[in-house]
Design a protein around this motif. Structure first.
Motif, short mmCIF file in Angstrom:
data_model
loop_
_atom_site.label_atom_id
_atom_site.label_comp_id
_atom_site.label_asym_id
_atom_site.label_seq_id
_atom_site.Cartn_x
_atom_site.Cartn_y
_atom_site.Cartn_z
N VAL A 1 -3.57 -0.30 4.00
CA VAL A 1 -3.70 -1.51 4.82
C VAL A 1 -2.49 -2.41 4.62
CG1 VAL A 1 -5.02 -3.65 5.13
CG2 VAL A 1 -6.22 -1.47 4.97
N ASN A 2 -2.09 -2.61 3.37
CA ASN A 2 -0.92 -3.45 3.10
C ASN A 2 0.35 -2.85 3.69
OD1 ASN A 2 -2.19 -5.56 1.72
ND2 ASN A 2 -2.16 -4.42 -0.20
N ASN A 3 0.49 -1.54 3.62
CA ASN A 3 1.64 -0.86 4.20
C ASN A 3 1.69 -1.07 5.71
OD1 ASN A 3 3.89 0.84 4.38
ND2 ASN A 3 2.60 2.63 4.72
N ILE A 4 0.55 -0.96 6.37
CA ILE A 4 0.49 -1.16 7.82
C ILE A 4 0.82 -2.61 8.17
CG2 ILE A 4 -1.11 -1.25 9.78
CD1 ILE A 4 -2.42 1.30 8.62
N ALA A 5 0.27 -3.55 7.43
CA ALA A 5 0.53 -4.96 7.70
C ALA A 5 2.01 -5.31 7.49
CB ALA A 5 -0.35 -5.83 6.82
N ILE A 6 2.60 -4.79 6.44
CA ILE A 6 4.03 -5.03 6.20
C ILE A 6 4.85 -4.43 7.33
CG2 ILE A 6 5.98 -4.40 4.69
CD1 ILE A 6 3.91 -4.68 2.35
N HIS A 7 4.47 -3.24 7.78
CA HIS A 7 5.15 -2.60 8.90
C HIS A 7 5.08 -3.49 10.13
CE1 HIS A 7 6.64 0.70 11.34
NE2 HIS A 7 5.65 0.46 12.18
N ALA A 8 3.92 -4.07 10.38
CA ALA A 8 3.74 -4.94 11.54
C ALA A 8 4.62 -6.17 11.44
CB ALA A 8 2.27 -5.35 11.67
N GLN A 9 4.65 -6.79 10.28
CA GLN A 9 5.44 -8.00 10.10
C GLN A 9 6.93 -7.71 10.24
OE1 GLN A 9 4.37 -11.02 10.02
NE2 GLN A 9 6.28 -12.06 9.59
N ASN A 10 7.38 -6.60 9.71
CA ASN A 10 8.79 -6.26 9.80
C ASN A 10 9.21 -5.87 11.21
OD1 ASN A 10 9.18 -6.72 7.08
ND2 ASN A 10 8.89 -4.59 6.51
N ALA A 11 8.28 -5.33 11.99
CA ALA A 11 8.61 -4.87 13.33
C ALA A 11 8.74 -6.02 14.32
CB ALA A 11 7.55 -3.89 13.82
N GLN A 12 8.04 -7.08 14.08
CA GLN A 12 8.04 -8.19 15.04
C GLN A 12 7.65 -9.46 14.29
OE1 GLN A 12 8.93 -7.90 18.24
NE2 GLN A 12 8.67 -10.06 18.55
N ASP A 13 8.29 -10.55 14.59
CA ASP A 13 7.95 -11.81 13.92
C ASP A 13 6.72 -12.43 14.57
OD1 ASP A 13 10.00 -11.69 12.07
OD2 ASP A 13 11.43 -12.57 13.47
N ILE A 14 5.59 -11.86 14.26
CA ILE A 14 4.32 -12.35 14.76
C ILE A 14 3.49 -12.76 13.56
CG2 ILE A 14 2.20 -11.74 15.98
CD1 ILE A 14 3.88 -9.60 17.42
N PRO A 15 3.07 -14.02 13.53
CA PRO A 15 2.24 -14.44 12.40
C PRO A 15 0.95 -13.62 12.35
CG PRO A 15 2.92 -16.32 13.72
CD PRO A 15 3.31 -15.08 14.47
N TYR A 16 0.58 -13.20 11.17
CA TYR A 16 -0.66 -12.46 11.01
C TYR A 16 -1.31 -12.87 9.71
CZ TYR A 16 1.40 -9.44 7.46
OH TYR A 16 1.97 -8.97 6.33
N PHE A 17 -2.58 -12.57 9.59
CA PHE A 17 -3.31 -12.84 8.36
C PHE A 17 -3.96 -11.56 7.91
CE2 PHE A 17 -7.30 -13.73 6.16
CZ PHE A 17 -6.83 -14.47 5.10
N LEU A 18 -3.82 -11.25 6.64
CA LEU A 18 -4.43 -10.06 6.05
C LEU A 18 -5.12 -10.47 4.76
CD1 LEU A 18 -4.85 -6.96 5.71
CD2 LEU A 18 -2.68 -6.95 4.49
N GLU A 19 -6.41 -10.28 4.71
CA GLU A 19 -7.14 -10.47 3.45
C GLU A 19 -6.89 -9.20 2.64
OE1 GLU A 19 -9.15 -11.95 0.41
OE2 GLU A 19 -8.86 -13.12 2.24
N PRO A 20 -6.30 -9.29 1.45
CA PRO A 20 -5.86 -8.11 0.73
C PRO A 20 -6.92 -7.03 0.49
CG PRO A 20 -5.03 -10.08 -0.33
CD PRO A 20 -5.97 -10.53 0.76
N PHE A 21 -8.19 -7.39 0.39
CA PHE A 21 -9.20 -6.39 0.10
C PHE A 21 -10.11 -6.11 1.28
CE2 PHE A 21 -7.91 -8.32 -3.89
CZ PHE A 21 -7.47 -7.19 -4.56
N MET A 22 -9.63 -6.44 2.47
CA MET A 22 -10.41 -6.15 3.68
C MET A 22 -9.58 -5.26 4.60
SD MET A 22 -12.43 -9.65 4.50
CE MET A 22 -13.44 -8.81 5.68
#
Length: 92
Positions: A7-28
């Motif tokens: 999940v963290n890998n996917i979220a980091i990929h998303a943030q690096n691909a586009q400057d779109i604010p996102y929220f990720l709860e680390p254990f969800m």
């Protein structure tokens, strides 16, 4: 790789691909994106889950499950980026 790392890998990929604010709860398994950044057609095409099912919705959620792969997110980000470029009048 365990699920939290994935999940963290996917979220980091998303943030690096586009400057779109996102929220990720680390254990969800949910990544939340601001609704104002996402074209309605994309929300339907990728089955994003709204925070609220009305006009007051402020976020859409991507629910990450075992069958959701990085490739799914990559496709979503590419299409999101394309729609944002159209709205901003950016050409490649």
């Amino acid at each position: 790789m365990n699920f939290t790392q994935r999940v963290n890998n996917i979220a980091i990929h998303a943030q690096n691909a586009q400057d779109i604010p996102y929220f990720l709860e680390p254990f969800m398994n949910i990544v939340a994106l601001e609704a104002k950044n996402i074209d309605l057609a994309l929300t339907k095409r990728f089955d994003l889950v709204p925070q609220q099912h009305n006009a007051e919705n402020k976020r859409h959620k991507i629910v990450l499950m075992d069958h959701v792969e990085v490739e799914h997110l990559t496709t979503f980000i590419a299409q999101l980026k394309a729609t944002m470029h159209v709205e901003k009048g950016i050409t490649a």
